[in-house]
Design a protein around this motif. Structure first.
Motif, PDB file in Angstrom:
ATOM      1  N   LEU A 116      -0.476   3.793  -5.019  1.00 15.85           N
ATOM      2  CA  LEU A 116      -1.686   3.341  -5.703  1.00 15.85           C
ATOM      3  C   LEU A 116      -1.382   2.734  -7.064  1.00 15.85           C
ATOM      4  CD1 LEU A 116      -4.143   6.252  -4.855  1.00 15.85           C
ATOM      5  CD2 LEU A 116      -3.982   3.991  -3.786  1.00 15.85           C
ATOM      6  N   PHE A 173       0.806  -1.218   0.000  1.00  8.41           N
ATOM      7  CA  PHE A 173       0.000   0.000   0.000  1.00  8.41           C
ATOM      8  C   PHE A 173       0.844   1.275   0.000  1.00  8.41           C
ATOM      9  CE2 PHE A 173      -3.567  -2.726   1.219  1.00  8.41           C
ATOM     10  CZ  PHE A 173      -4.560  -2.176   0.426  1.00  8.41           C
ATOM     11  N   ASP A 206      -3.951  -5.193  -8.568  1.00  8.92           N
ATOM     12  CA  ASP A 206      -3.963  -3.932  -9.320  1.00  8.92           C
ATOM     13  C   ASP A 206      -2.549  -3.501  -9.698  1.00  8.92           C
ATOM     14  OD1 ASP A 206      -6.713  -3.674  -9.289  1.00  8.92           O
ATOM     15  OD2 ASP A 206      -6.743  -2.282  -7.591  1.00  8.92           O
ATOM     16  N   HIS A 261      -5.888  -4.956  -4.339  1.00  9.93           N
ATOM     17  CA  HIS A 261      -4.871  -3.927  -4.569  1.00  9.93           C
ATOM     18  C   HIS A 261      -3.567  -4.559  -5.063  1.00  9.93           C
ATOM     19  CE1 HIS A 261      -2.817  -0.133  -4.407  1.00  9.93           C
ATOM     20  NE2 HIS A 261      -1.888  -0.656  -3.635  1.00  9.93           N
TER      21      HIS A 261
END
Length: 188
Positions: A53, A50, A95, A92
């Motif tokens: 992004l 994290f 991603d 995430h």
């Protein structure tokens, strides 16, 4: 040598998801000679994952964690089911993964949850995510509920049989890929 990478989307270290991933990786290793297993625990790596992004924003450590999935011959992906799907942490992570690098990879999808009804998340959430990346999943998805475990030890004979079947399917896919690779390279 075959590289198997387990990706644990649980925000908690250990637990039933980790046990299911480990047992599945062990079952594949018993069927695939010369396999090596690398574990990605997003509970341990979440701060780095994290850190950004988008891929150019992530830390060097996160880059290494993402590359581990990209280098795998076989992914074994697992998550507890939260609100009808995999965790946001797992989403995430994917991603950040390079879609082009993942084309043609193989995967076993796994999940754990509190109700047998949540097992549908494997078909309605996990498979479409793998499809986006053009990752070929084995036919047998693995889902375990609390009664399948004694703490973090799998006790269900039915779940163990499904693990064995999924491992066999993965071994078959890997064998076909390895046999086809020289022919594809020669054609290029």
């Amino acid at each position: 040598m075959c590289l198997i990478v387990t990706v644990n989307g649980s925000p908690r270290e250990g637990g039933r998801t980790a046990a299911l991933l480990r047992e599945t990786a062990d079952a594949v290793c018993r069927q695939v000679g010369g396999a090596r297993v690398d574990e990605v625990s997003l509970a341990a790596e979440w701060k780095d994952v994290f850190s950004g992004l988008w891929r150019p924003q992530i830390s060097e450590q996160a880059e290494q964690v993402v590359q581990r999935a990209e280098q795998a011959d076989l992914l074994i992906i697992g998550s507890p089911i939260y609100r009808g799907s995999y965790t946001g942490l797992l989403k995430h992570y994917f991603d950040l993964v390079d879609r082009a690098v993942m084309v043609g990879k193989k995967a076993i999808i796994t999940g754990t949850g509190g109700s047998p009804l949540h097992g549908l998340a494997l078909e309605h959430a996990f498979r479409p995510l793998m499809g986006f990346f053009n990752i070929q999943t084995v036919a047998t998805a693995l889902y375990g509920v609390e009664t399948d475990f004694d703490d973090v030890v799998i006790r269900s004979d039915l779940l163990r049989a499904r693990i064995k079947r999924a491992a066999g399917e993965a071994a078959d896919l890997l064998e076909v890929s390895q046999r086809a690779a020289p022919a594809v390279e020669a054609a290029l």
